[in-house]
Design an enzyme around this catalytic site. Structure first.
Site, PDB file in Angstrom:
ATOM      1  N   CYS A 105       0.888  -1.165   0.000  1.00  0.00           N
ATOM      2  CA  CYS A 105       0.000   0.000   0.000  1.00  0.00           C
ATOM      3  C   CYS A 105       0.919   1.206   0.000  1.00  0.00           C
ATOM      4  O   CYS A 105       1.540   1.522   1.011  1.00  0.00           O
ATOM      5  CB  CYS A 105      -0.898   0.007   1.228  1.00  0.00           C
ATOM      6  SG  CYS A 105      -1.863   1.531   1.365  1.00  0.00           S
ATOM      7  N   CYS A 108      -0.772   4.417   2.209  1.00  0.00           N
ATOM      8  CA  CYS A 108      -0.840   4.358   3.676  1.00  0.00           C
ATOM      9  C   CYS A 108      -0.316   2.993   4.089  1.00  0.00           C
ATOM     10  O   CYS A 108       0.853   2.713   3.835  1.00  0.00           O
ATOM     11  CB  CYS A 108      -2.216   4.700   4.230  1.00  0.00           C
ATOM     12  SG  CYS A 108      -3.635   3.914   3.463  1.00  0.00           S
ATOM     13  N   SER A 109      -1.129   2.150   4.673  1.00  0.00           N
ATOM     14  CA  SER A 109      -0.625   0.840   5.084  1.00  0.00           C
ATOM     15  C   SER A 109      -1.723  -0.210   5.026  1.00  0.00           C
ATOM     16  O   SER A 109      -1.797  -1.082   5.879  1.00  0.00           O
ATOM     17  CB  SER A 109      -0.064   0.911   6.507  1.00  0.00           C
ATOM     18  OG  SER A 109       0.919   1.899   6.587  1.00  0.00           O
ATOM     19  N   CYS A 110      -2.587  -0.125   4.013  1.00  0.00           N
ATOM     20  CA  CYS A 110      -3.704  -1.056   3.897  1.00  0.00           C
ATOM     21  C   CYS A 110      -3.174  -2.493   3.845  1.00  0.00           C
ATOM     22  O   CYS A 110      -2.198  -2.777   3.134  1.00  0.00           O
ATOM     23  CB  CYS A 110      -4.523  -0.747   2.657  1.00  0.00           C
ATOM     24  SG  CYS A 110      -5.299   0.882   2.737  1.00  0.00           S
TER      25      CYS A 110
END
Lengths: 205, 219
Positions: A105, A108-110
């Protein structure tokens, strides 16, 4: 936009600051202390990469299940009792001879919490988020994975609420293995794409 | 907004440092930061896209020098400050100085497991036909919106191919701006690495990006 009111990096200061915030929000009635405990307990001991390993191992031995995963991964994962925020819309991506999938991702940090739990620090960090799309082979080599030039690398950037679970290839010499035993070969990294499933030899050392 | 969060394609951040046998949390405050963020989020005072946008709007030097859970905390504090749910003085020492704002709901311990299991699906019933079909060639828009978007900079004005249609999903660009969910068709689009990164691209690789219909133009 106000600037964050603290700029410290010290863990002990963070402990104090979060403790302060927690008691304030409980006193204000925005959060229930017991609910916080349930959330933490859920992500520490109930939701983690074991869930994903179960899904993968079942797919390897049960072709009907594999098909259900292909058609509607969210529903097929829920069959095994797994679900969570950040797993509402699941899709599997299959490694095959000549095709290797890698999930990132960049924005962000999905991450597919329902099957892998919370992401490791490196997944959320700038080096991985920035480089996975532009130089995936060099990223993979830092994880000790050297792919043949003929193998195509397909990088999945999780820009929407779709969450991707890599189904690694089933290791050789595992014919007749039961689901539980196979699940022991399925590492977290193999389901992100930064690794492969372990061989029986690797798993026994 | 073109900000530090939009990291895809940057080359300045060094090697990946993976920790062996990493624990779920490294410090007790991190688990509290996660739990507080989820629990206050459940109050229904903002949506997921607004919370992402708030983290993206943190000062760029702060964004790049703090950990994931520190960014979450800073985002949570800003979201609550903007809505008058807490004051800066209260955050400083934890002493209550203002009345609580009425929130839409609070998460009870007894319903927490169910709420976590259910999550918050973002697919909606479509009220239009999808413009593109699988196999269509599309170009992503060239734009630089000041607000929130999920089309990474490295993938703008690039030609790709529709590989899948995920459904009709809440549109983050509108939802983060407080303009409602404004659902749109969501596609999975394949881009050859050379289309995105030119002559420096990894040979034999491609990038799959989920794109909402307003991000796309017909080629």
């Amino acid at each position: 936009m106000k600037k964050p009111h603290h700029h410290d990096n010290h863990w002990s200061d963070m402990q104090l600051r979060v403790k302060t915030l927690e008691s304030l929000l409980i006193e204000k009635g925005y959060v229930d202390a017991d609910a916080l405990d349930v959330i933490i307990e859920t992500y520490v001991s109930q939701i983690g990469p074991r869930n994903g390993a179960h899904v993968v191992a079942k797919a390897w031995i049960d072709l009907d299940y594999f098909d259900r995963l292909r058609n509607d991964a969210t529903a097929a994962i829920a069959e095994l009792g797994y679900g969570s925020r950040q797993g509402e819309h699941m899709q599997i991506v299959e490694n095959r001879p000549g095709i290797h999938n890698l999930v990132v991702c960049t924005l962000c940090s999905c991450y597919p919490w329902s099957v892998l739990g919370l992401p490791p620090v490196w997944y959320k960090s700038a080096p991985y988020r920035s480089r996975a799309v532009i130089e995936p082979r060099s990223v993979l080599s830092e994880f000790g994975l050297e792919l043949a030039n003929e193998t195509k690398v397909v990088v999945w950037d999780s820009t929407s609420e779709m969450r991707y679970l890599v189904i690694p290839e089933r290791p050789q010499d595992t014919g007749g293995w039961a689901e539980d035993r196979l699940a022991g070969l399925v590492t977290r990294d193999s389901m992100i794409g930064t690794g492969l499933a372990l061989s029986p030899t690797e798993a026994s050392t | 907004m073109n900000g530090p969060h939009d990291m895809g394609g940057m080359q300045c951040y060094g090697p990946i440092e993976a920790e062996q046998d990493e624990p779920v949390f490294h410090e007790e405050w991190e688990e509290k930061a996660l739990a507080l963020t989820l629990a206050v989020g459940f109050c229904g005072m903002w949506n997921l896209d607004i919370s992402r946008q708030t983290r993206e709007n943190l000062a760029s030097d702060f964004y790049l020098s703090h950990s994931y859970y520190q960014l979450w905390l800073a985002g949570l504090e800003n979201l609550m400050l903007e809505r008058g749910m807490v004051t800066a003085e209260e955050l400083e020492d934890g002493r209550l100085r203002s009345e609580a704002v009425r929130v839409n709901r609070t998460l009870k311990a007894s319903e927490t497991k169910t709420a976590l299991l259910k999550g918050g699906p973002v697919n909606r019933d479509p009220n239009s036909e999808a413009v593109y079909k699988i196999g269509d060639k599309v170009r992503t828009r060239k734009f630089n919106p000041k607000g929130h978007t999920r089309l990474p900079r490295y993938a703008r004005a690039a030609v790709g191919k529709i590989m899948g249609i995920h459904g009709y999903h809440v549109f983050p660009d509108s939802n983060a701006a407080g303009k409602g969910e404004d659902p749109q068709w969501l596609y999975n689009v394949a881009f050859e690495a050379s289309e995105l990164f030119g002559e420096n691209a990894d040979a034999n690789s491609s990038v799959m990006i989920d794109c909402w219909e307003p991000y796309l133009e017909r080629v």
